[in-house]
Design a protein around this motif. Structure first.
Motif, mmCIF file in Angstrom:
data_model
loop_
_atom_site.group_PDB
_atom_site.id
_atom_site.type_symbol
_atom_site.label_atom_id
_atom_site.label_comp_id
_atom_site.label_asym_id
_atom_site.label_seq_id
_atom_site.Cartn_x
_atom_site.Cartn_y
_atom_site.Cartn_z
ATOM 1 N N ILE A 1 0.859 -1.186 0.000
ATOM 2 C CA ILE A 1 0.000 0.000 0.000
ATOM 3 C C ILE A 1 0.891 1.231 0.000
ATOM 4 C CG2 ILE A 1 -1.839 1.252 1.182
ATOM 5 C CD1 ILE A 1 -2.551 -1.366 2.613
ATOM 6 N N ARG A 2 0.632 2.138 -0.915
ATOM 7 C CA ARG A 2 1.361 3.405 -0.965
ATOM 8 C C ARG A 2 0.556 4.455 -0.195
ATOM 9 N NH1 ARG A 2 5.256 6.226 -3.807
ATOM 10 N NH2 ARG A 2 4.779 8.421 -4.183
ATOM 11 N N VAL A 3 1.185 5.095 0.784
ATOM 12 C CA VAL A 3 0.516 6.105 1.612
ATOM 13 C C VAL A 3 1.359 7.367 1.637
ATOM 14 C CG1 VAL A 3 -0.659 4.426 3.089
ATOM 15 C CG2 VAL A 3 1.628 5.223 3.716
ATOM 16 N N GLY B 1 -4.646 5.129 1.282
ATOM 17 C CA GLY B 1 -3.575 4.884 0.332
ATOM 18 C C GLY B 1 -4.034 5.190 -1.072
ATOM 19 N N LEU C 1 3.835 -0.854 3.867
ATOM 20 C CA LEU C 1 3.436 0.528 3.620
ATOM 21 C C LEU C 1 4.638 1.309 3.099
ATOM 22 C CD1 LEU C 1 1.423 1.225 6.910
ATOM 23 C CD2 LEU C 1 0.547 0.399 4.720
#
Length: 328
Positions: A25-27, A39, A105
């Motif tokens: 997940i990109r946050v 995200g 993350l």
């Protein structure tokens, strides 16, 4: 440098690490306790020990996963990825448990934060690697992660069985090097693998060895030399865009320049670096030359999203050629 062998036909890289599934997940930033964030990119990918083996295959060398595969949806995904990349499974099959997973993350600075769940890959007993053979032309990859679970029993048994080994072994310390026991560390030192770590891991390892924390941000060469002397073995100290330091048993250290890029995802970069080193050692390269190609491959990998993003050997060589041309 230790780890050099004659350039006969390449052998195999055999990994004693652990393969799990990454939920990526990109946050913008990692949430604080009790906080809710969104995200903007999510994915499911096979990761951990798979990343290094993927890099080995991208370099055109045969690869074997010696760890456990479980039974369930995560293990099925792993099997499909191994088959797709032509990576053999030489380990045991667990009929009761699935493989583990990791929530990874990645924030706006490309830094990673992990939450992992253990699976079949961690539960090998002392006989878990009894059927795994590593020949004189092969290279073995060990991981610190294997040593913080029950799987440590299997890896230590293999090391005792192959004491005085005639193949190069590369130990990727991983961030958990501070968690292994003193007895395990002593056995690793006696086994005399090639050690590879990043700056933070190198500082932790230095403390474990009673060396204190040599300022890793300003004196990587000194840290690498101190580690080599204490371990009586070659050390690769990765420094991100700054490249790496390569040290030999006698404390001689050589800087290997990096390739500055704009990173978008550093997940798997260290695994990519390790996999390329092992593949090149299989091809008969010396350690410094192997690290230079690994620096180039990792530089390209961090410009791509995902944990297994090692470029082809041709792409890495092209980056080196462009850098060399620019210095003329």
């Amino acid at each position: 440098m230790n780890g050099t062998r004659r350039a006969d036909s390449p052998g195999r890289v055999v990994s004693f690490g652990q393969i799990i599934v990454d939920l990526t997940i990109r946050v913008e930033r990692v949430p604080q306790p009790g906080e809710d964030v969104y995200g903007d990119r999510a994915g499911v990918a096979v990761g951990a020990g798979f990343n290094a083996l993927y890099a080995v295959r991208r370099m055109g060398v045969d690869a074997v996963y010696a760890g456990a595969l479980g039974t369930g949806p995560w293990a099925d995904r792993i099997r499909a990825a191994l088959e797709r990349e032509g990576i053999a499974h030489g380990g045991v099959t667990d009929r009761e448990d699935d493989n583990g997973l990791c929530i990874a993350l990645t924030d706006a600075d490309a830094e990673r934060t992990f939450v992992s769940v253990r699976g079949a890959e961690t539960r090998l007993g002392p006989h878990g690697f009894d059927n795994v053979a590593v020949g004189a032309g092969d290279v073995a990859i060990f991981s610190g992660y294997t040593l913080i679970h029950r799987s440590a029993e299997a890896l230590l048994a293999f090391m005792r069985r192959t004491a005085g080994h005639d193949f190069p072994a590369v130990f990727d310390t991983s961030p958990v090097i501070g968690q292994i026991t003193d007895a395990q560390l002593d056995e690793l030192v006696s086994y005399r693998p090639i050690w590879t770590c990043n700056e933070r891991e190198g500082g932790i390892l230095a403390e474990r060895l009673g060396l204190g924390r040599t300022a890793p941000q300003t004196d990587n060469g000194g840290l690498c030399a101190a580690l080599c002397e204490a371990l009586r073995a070659p050390v690769v100290l990765r420094a991100g865009s700054g490249g790496a330091w390569v040290g030999s048993e006698d404390g001689t250290v050589e800087p290997v320049p990096g390739f500055p890029v704009t990173a978008v995802d550093t997940n798997g970069a260290g695994d990519c670096h390790t996999g390329v080193i092992c593949a090149e050692l299989c091809r008969g390269a010396d350690l410094v030359r192997a690290v230079r190609l690994a620096n180039a491959a990792a530089a390209i990998a961090v410009t791509r999203h995902g944990p297994a993003t090692c470029p082809t050997r041709g792409e890495a060589e092209a980056l080196i050629a462009r850098a060399d041309e620019g210095r003329r």
